[in-house]
Design a protein around this motif. Structure first.
Motif, PDB file in Angstrom:
ATOM      1  N   GLY A   1     -23.816  -2.723 -38.103  1.00 43.52           N
ATOM      2  CA  GLY A   1     -23.641  -1.952 -36.873  1.00 43.52           C
ATOM      3  C   GLY A   1     -22.295  -1.240 -36.911  1.00 43.52           C
ATOM      4  O   GLY A   1     -21.973  -0.552 -37.870  1.00 43.52           O
ATOM      5  N   GLU A   2     -21.509  -1.443 -35.881  1.00 42.70           N
ATOM      6  CA  GLU A   2     -20.177  -0.816 -35.834  1.00 42.70           C
ATOM      7  C   GLU A   2     -19.090  -1.717 -36.420  1.00 42.70           C
ATOM      8  O   GLU A   2     -17.935  -1.342 -36.465  1.00 42.70           O
ATOM      9  CB  GLU A   2     -19.821  -0.443 -34.393  1.00 42.70           C
ATOM     10  N   HIS A   3     -19.477  -2.893 -36.900  1.00 40.40           N
ATOM     11  CA  HIS A   3     -18.512  -3.850 -37.451  1.00 40.40           C
ATOM     12  C   HIS A   3     -18.590  -3.891 -38.976  1.00 40.40           C
ATOM     13  O   HIS A   3     -19.599  -3.526 -39.571  1.00 40.40           O
ATOM     14  CB  HIS A   3     -18.766  -5.248 -36.890  1.00 40.40           C
ATOM     15  N   THR A   4     -17.513  -4.361 -39.587  1.00 38.52           N
ATOM     16  CA  THR A   4     -17.463  -4.552 -41.028  1.00 38.52           C
ATOM     17  C   THR A   4     -17.097  -5.997 -41.315  1.00 38.52           C
ATOM     18  O   THR A   4     -16.104  -6.502 -40.794  1.00 38.52           O
ATOM     19  CB  THR A   4     -16.427  -3.618 -41.678  1.00 38.52           C
TER      20      THR A   4
ATOM     21  N   GLU B   1     -26.523  -3.201 -42.992  1.00 39.72           N
ATOM     22  CA  GLU B   1     -27.286  -2.079 -43.540  1.00 39.72           C
ATOM     23  C   GLU B   1     -26.628  -1.424 -44.754  1.00 39.72           C
ATOM     24  O   GLU B   1     -27.258  -0.656 -45.460  1.00 39.72           O
ATOM     25  CB  GLU B   1     -27.542  -1.017 -42.452  1.00 39.72           C
TER      26      GLU B   1
ATOM     27  N   LYS C   1     -21.329  -3.454 -43.849  1.00 34.68           N
ATOM     28  CA  LYS C   1     -21.323  -2.758 -42.562  1.00 34.68           C
ATOM     29  C   LYS C   1     -22.493  -3.282 -41.754  1.00 34.68           C
ATOM     30  O   LYS C   1     -23.641  -3.197 -42.160  1.00 34.68           O
ATOM     31  CB  LYS C   1     -21.444  -1.257 -42.767  1.00 34.68           C
TER      32      LYS C   1
END
Length: 150
Positions: free
Chosen positions: A86-89, A37, A84
């Protein structure tokens, strides 16, 4: 290390065989990153020995035709895409003649249909633009814009 001489070409072949296994991991990371996103992207200069040799041949051919600058692209760039998801990169690096915008377009082409447009953060260089800007929400770096006025 074991006292057995192994030619460098043989060592290279073995390293390349192991390195080729990593492409599957990279392809999966690309697929996951394409669904992200928020995307930060930019280029930096790089020296690629094979392309430097190719540039010499391109320049020689241009000079033989009486042209001082070749029409072919001779620049070399490493594009960093920080995505990015979700909560990961996810961090992806591409080194080639392609600019950041072209590499980002390749990533967007792998994006699943129906997802919201991602935010794409970069400076305002034209080399960071993608072919179809309607597929994303463009954000430009204010620090780069401020430099022209301060």
């Amino acid at each position: 290390m074991l006292g057995v001489p192994v030619p460098d070409a043989t060592q290279w072949d073995q390293i390349e065989a192991v390195g080729d296994c990593a492409y599957k991991v990279f392809e999966h990371m690309e697929h996951e990153a394409a669904q992200g996103e928020l995307i930060f992207h930019d280029d930096t200069a790089v020296r690629i020995l094979a392309l430097i040799k190719e540039n010499s041949a391109i320049l020689a051919a241009a000079q033989a035709q009486g042209v001082s600058l070749p029409k072919e692209r001779t620049g070399m760039h490493t594009t960093a895409l920080v995505v990015k998801v979700g909560e990961h990169t996810a961090l992806l690096y591409y080194s080639s003649r392609r600019h950041a915008g072209e590499n980002l377009q390749g990533l967007l082409d792998k994006r699943e249909a129906g997802l919201a447009k991602p935010l794409a953060m970069s400076d305002a260089l034209t080399s960071n633009a993608v072919a179809d800007e309607s597929r994303l929400i463009r954000c430009h770096c204010l620090a780069h814009g401020r430099r022209k006025f301060s």
